[in-house]
Design an enzyme around this catalytic site. Sequence first.
Site, PDB file in Angstrom:
ATOM      1  N   SER A  36      -7.771 -15.201  -1.430  1.00 55.27           N
ATOM      2  CA  SER A  36      -8.238 -13.895  -1.552  1.00 55.27           C
ATOM      3  C   SER A  36      -9.633 -13.744  -2.069  1.00 55.27           C
ATOM      4  O   SER A  36     -10.136 -14.757  -3.022  1.00 55.27           O
ATOM      5  CB  SER A  36      -7.306 -13.074  -2.691  1.00 55.27           C
ATOM      6  OG  SER A  36      -7.728 -11.908  -3.127  1.00 55.27           O
TER       7      SER A  36
ATOM      8  N   HIS B 221       1.018  -1.194   0.095  1.00 55.50           N
ATOM      9  CA  HIS B 221      -0.089  -0.057   0.017  1.00 55.50           C
ATOM     10  C   HIS B 221       0.710   1.263   0.016  1.00 55.50           C
ATOM     11  O   HIS B 221       1.976   1.262   0.652  1.00 55.50           O
ATOM     12  CB  HIS B 221      -0.890   0.012   1.221  1.00 55.50           C
ATOM     13  CG  HIS B 221      -2.016   1.089   1.385  1.00 55.50           C
ATOM     14  ND1 HIS B 221      -1.823   2.133   1.793  1.00 55.50           N
ATOM     15  CD2 HIS B 221      -3.077   1.041   0.571  1.00 55.50           C
ATOM     16  CE1 HIS B 221      -2.806   2.715   1.775  1.00 55.50           C
ATOM     17  NE2 HIS B 221      -3.688   2.330   0.869  1.00 55.50           N
TER      18      HIS B 221
END
Lengths: 339, 339
Positions: B262, B59
């Site tokens: 995921s 991120h």
Amino acid sequence: HSRQFEVGVLDWFARLWEIEKNDYWGYITNCGTEGNLHGILVGREVFPDGILYASRESHYSVFKAARMYRMECVKVDTLISGEIDCADFRAKLLANKSKPAIINVNIGTTVKGAVDDLDLVIQTLEGCGFSRDRFYIHCDGALFGLMMPFVKRAPKVSFKKPIGSVSVSGHKFVGCPMPCGVQITRMEHVNALSSNVEYLASRDATIMGSRNGHAPIFLWYTLNRKGYNGFAKEVQKCLRNAHYLKDQLRAAGIGAMLNELSSTVVFERPRDEDFVRRWQLACEGNIAHVVVMPSVSIEKLDVFLNELVKNRSTWYQEKQPPCIAADIGKENCACPLHK
Amino acid sequence: HSRQFEVGVLDWFARLWEIEKNDYWGYITNCGTEGNLHGILVGREVFPDGILYASRESHYSVFKAARMYRMECVKVDTLISGEIDCADFRAKLLANKSKPAIINVNIGTTVKGAVDDLDLVIQTLEGCGFSRDRFYIHCDGALFGLMMPFVKRAPKVSFKKPIGSVSVSGHKFVGCPMPCGVQITRMEHVNALSSNVEYLASRDATIMGSRNGHAPIFLWYTLNRKGYNGFAKEVQKCLRNAHYLKDQLRAAGIGAMLNELSSTVVFERPRDEDFVRRWQLACEGNIAHVVVMPSVSIEKLDVFLNELVKNRSTWYQEKQPPCIAADIGKENCACPLHK
């Protein structure tokens, strides 16, 4: 999202602090600390080798920022009022002339509600040979940043002066039900800070990245409901009530101080920790304070005063109340020596 | 205040991540970024001259932290899946053996939802001669930090392993209506960070100082209403629905990838910016993603798929869809060359 409300709130503050719509950049922060972290970071990006100057009564987030950002930090002494001592500031600037200056100016310190004299700070900088391209001023207006503009005789916080950023809390005077704040800086500065973040299709120049979407709506609603005149009236009421509290404390023989531009009444720390907790008084050393906000009525102050005076008479039956002249000045102290 | 709810939420996560009540320190943050800022700052305070390692798909707040904190930062390559490439990590560790390592491990990257292999990261560190007193691992569990514990075959995030901190967002999978997060670290580390702040009668070891009082109540309520079993069911549903989306995309001849652990489906970026905006798709380069959360039903996915397929037929009448093998692997690409 609530972006249009956020922009509306920012425009309101930009007008208040006198900066044109196209010249400013800002956002609704998560709290006053985020505003300080942002303002000081902008200052550091503008002057990577700048020294951070802040009075020792600045909010602790300012010193936290210095540590986080690995900045050299010089603490400046304060006057009894809590204001920055510009004589000491001058001496410290002269001792560090080789490096640019980043200054945190308090528009209302946390404990005493003292307002640093922005004009004198700028004069001091210029008097020490710091031209405008060698200093950056962040104004921490956590509480009074919003009240000051409504006090006629108060020195003005304005981007017409050489300041870089101003921050203010939204959950204090405005009464937003969650911590939030407003941070405004100059567009030219923020370009240094932001970096492209493609996946958001925007440039992130904030500290936190995420923002609370409700806060701008609450702020916008309150600003529009109360309006400029509504705020002016509330500020007057707060200052009046703060004077009442200070006068009543002094009349009861209790040491108390109230700075001219402030609604924060500083007084002798109550000796009973239960009393402190029940009234949620913030204390530091020998002093406590009451920040008189719009929600604090004369009636509430009377309840507080009566309870304090009644309890206090039991605290000092055998010993004397402490001297707090070092904290609030001997003219405000009510100890046996100074009363 | 809502401190008892905050403590309750933290205790819940401490149990999930296997750390004893007396050994952890944590708080409810304002967002995922604050968790990363905190974890990396703790790492830097533990190892002031440490180098920050993070995969390039981390991120952006991780790289923002490095800049804010003036840390040396080494970007590590990623595999096609989005996971950290431990061969490259090894090479970069060996090139910087003289300095301690601070590592950001992604428990679900932002774009591809890739989960870095924590065990392999630890093995790589130890294989390169970094003993446990020479590295600090922060786990950025923004999204999947909360989902992973409910996936049976997933590698475990646990303080029984040599990690320093874990953060997770509260407004994503848990669905808190304001940005918030949970940050947990070891008590021994946080002592280095905190400093006494007398006027609050507490030690402040957070980034923001102020915290939202509503967030812990929402989090506590949701954790207790859904419970461990409720979360397990929702995670299974998300993974199932994500598989459905990926399969349907592939069946429609659209390149798509879904990492094993995921619920983030990565696919060919739609060519119509209106479509992207209407569905609020986050895009990067040639790819877009859909994060399948509990609120996303099969019905909603069908509406999306139908609209995408219908629109897409008009985008590629005269030209071929782009090759996205470099982003998602040729086995997942549906371009004329790879299909």
